[in-house]
Design a protein around this motif. Structure first.
Motif, PDB file in Angstrom:
ATOM      1  N   ILE A   1      14.425 -10.263  14.156  1.00  0.00           N
ATOM      2  CA  ILE A   1      14.198 -10.726  12.794  1.00  0.00           C
ATOM      3  C   ILE A   1      12.743 -10.457  12.431  1.00  0.00           C
ATOM      4  O   ILE A   1      11.827 -10.827  13.170  1.00  0.00           O
TER       5      ILE A   1
ATOM      6  N   TRP B   1      12.042 -13.443   7.487  1.00  0.00           N
ATOM      7  CA  TRP B   1      12.913 -14.617   7.402  1.00  0.00           C
ATOM      8  C   TRP B   1      13.518 -14.790   6.014  1.00  0.00           C
ATOM      9  O   TRP B   1      14.604 -15.335   5.875  1.00  0.00           O
TER      10      TRP B   1
ATOM     11  N   LEU C   1      18.328 -19.530   6.203  1.00  0.00           N
ATOM     12  CA  LEU C   1      17.902 -20.243   7.414  1.00  0.00           C
ATOM     13  C   LEU C   1      18.948 -21.254   7.848  1.00  0.00           C
ATOM     14  O   LEU C   1      19.034 -21.615   9.022  1.00  0.00           O
TER      15      LEU C   1
ATOM     16  N   PHE D   1      15.311 -21.578  15.189  1.00  0.00           N
ATOM     17  CA  PHE D   1      14.598 -20.318  15.109  1.00  0.00           C
ATOM     18  C   PHE D   1      13.125 -20.535  15.409  1.00  0.00           C
ATOM     19  O   PHE D   1      12.657 -21.668  15.557  1.00  0.00           O
TER      20      PHE D   1
END
Lengths: 298, 298
Positions: free
Chosen positions: B133, B136, B141, B147
């Motif tokens: 990733i 973001w 999310l 994460f």
DNA sequence: GAGTAGATATCGCCATAGCTGATAGTTTCT
DNA sequence: AGAAACTATCAGCTATGGCGATATCTACTC
């Protein structure tokens, strides 16, 4: 740690939440206040032990755990609906069983007309008609919803929540071959018959017991020389000239083909058929409705 | 006429009655008083609209209607148990999903050891690890349980029920080819490096932002001439002599095979890796347990 | 950034569903 | 016929769960 299962109501609440996406909307769907639903969901979360959703200002969103519980919750709801459907079907007599036990006489000559009409109106109800019962004591009466006792048959040993009530009153007629001397008379006396050869039904027959009872009233104990089994056999035996027989008028009406004639006997001789059914609070929908067909007057 | 479904408790009661054959015994099984069970069954009968059983002095017996309801009742009970089992399995982490998103650096060099140990203990949990990733903002999310944010990456826009906490602190080392003049020094100063050709990571890299920040502290704005993607590329680029690079000590430990040397820089330069997870009340069993693995100290 | 609209959680109060213990009414067994 | 076993009913109480008001929070908007 014991796991107590949430009530169906809680699951419905959860599904309403999942499908509406917000606690308030779920509350509207379920016709409850928002705090009530909020509390329910907290209870549910407690039971699951992990959060099933989280608030986001606008509505809520399910967590992974919530998604996982969705499927079993839906299955439970479906099954709940299945139950409701079954109640509904049974109420509307789209489902059910009716078990009736009777003697051959009743099953063949008295019941069919009622069964046919009932079946036309409620074709989904499974009708189980058992004829040819001669000895009740051999059967567990509890296995039947309805049964019939002929006058003269003992009524002892009925299960306490059943009750017997007189259903039909009929007349017993004497029958003899065409051309017999009795054809001259408008009616017969029992005393006349005592000297004739008599054809008797089998021992358990209600008719036989009833006739014997009448003979005893006038002090005669007739001897049983000719005994046949069932109404059919009685008809053919009498037509063949074996002797004088007895038959209910209803049964006779069904067989105009027999080469016999009939006459009233005595006062005349009445004969009552009793219907045994569960008392009112113990009746299923099916039984209750069928009884309405049997007693349209009442 | 609305049909309201009986609660699971009512059905359990009915099954207890059916399987024990008496109200009293059902009461014992369910640890309730006999009148309570009696009343429940009356409620159930009310809902069904027809009697489901009848008393016989010794115990009770189901009516045909009762027998008919037995099957759906059993299915509902089974489904209820299925729910309990699911709760149980999720509690014991015999079922569940864990979705983790991270940069390549974190996914390749920091996480594997924890994932391996967790997987050994809870092999039934489905681990979804998404590495690589870089941006973001392109992801929702909310789709992830966990994460990681590198220091220097903006932490804005976190969903409100998530929280970021410092997870690991590491040191950023300067790396250069074997035989470089820097090998003489025990440690390096940022000012020394400013005049050297530098190899930079991609723009979203937390390391890059962190180093730039340090340079700015001493009033230097280095120009970005050489840019590589990822740790691997950094290693090979530096080994090939393209310039001086920066790498976390943890990542370096994983690649002793590279033909490079490393030295501390500055004070030294610390670099913090942040872990983003749901706040405590929002954690599933799976998340909570995995966090214990990540922070064995706490 | 501050304000506002929209949504959820919390609190106190209250009604009532549902449990308990005692008792009456049945049926079965001896 | 008497005793034992069982269920139904009743009065009283407890506590679950619902409601209204309110605090709190998020997201959107100017």
């Amino acid at each position: 740690m014991a796991i107590s299962t949430p009530s169906l109501e809680l699951l419905e609440t959860f599904l309403a939440l999942a499908e509406s996406g917000s606690v308030s909307k779920a509350a509207q769907i379920l016709h409850r206040s928002q705090p009530a639903i909020s509390e329910r969901l907290q209870r549910l979360t407690e039971l699951a032990g992990e959060p099933l959703y989280y608030g986001m200002g606008r509505g809520v969103r399910l967590t992974a755990a919530g998604e996982a519980y969705l499927a079993p919750a839906r299955r439970l709801r479906d099954l709940k609906r299945e139950w409701s459907d079954m109640v509904q079907r049974r109420r509307q007599l789209q489902e059910g069983v009716l078990k009736i036990a009777a003697t051959n006489t009743v099953a063949n000559y008295f019941l069919p007309q009622y069964l046919v009409r009932f079946r036309q109106d409620y074709p989904e109800v499974e009708l189980q008609l058992r004829g040819g019962i001669t000895d009740w004591s051999q059967y567990s009466l509890l296995d039947w919803d309805l049964f019939f006792l002929e006058e003269g048959t003992p009524m002892t040993g009925l299960p306490p929540h059943y009750e017997a009530s007189p259903w039909l009153e009929d007349e017993i007629l004497a029958i003899f071959p065409r051309g017999h001397a009795f054809a001259e008379k408008p009616k017969l006396d029992l005393a006349d018959l005592a000297s004739e050869p008599l054809v008797w039904r089998e021992e358990q027959s209600g008719i036989r017991q009833r006739i014997l009872q009448e003979f005893r009233k006038i002090g005669i104990e007739p001897s049983i020389r000719i005994e046949v089994n069932g109404v059919e056999a009685m008809g053919t035996a009498v037509a063949a000239g074996l002797g004088i027989g007895f038959i209910t008028s209803t049964a006779l009406c069904h067989r105009p083909d027999w080469a016999i004639e009939s006459r009233r006997v005595g006062d005349p001789i009445h004969w009552t058929l009793y219907l045994v059914a569960p008392k009112i609070p113990y009746r299923s929908h099916t039984i209750a409705r069928f009884l309405e067909y049997l007693n349209p007057a009442k």
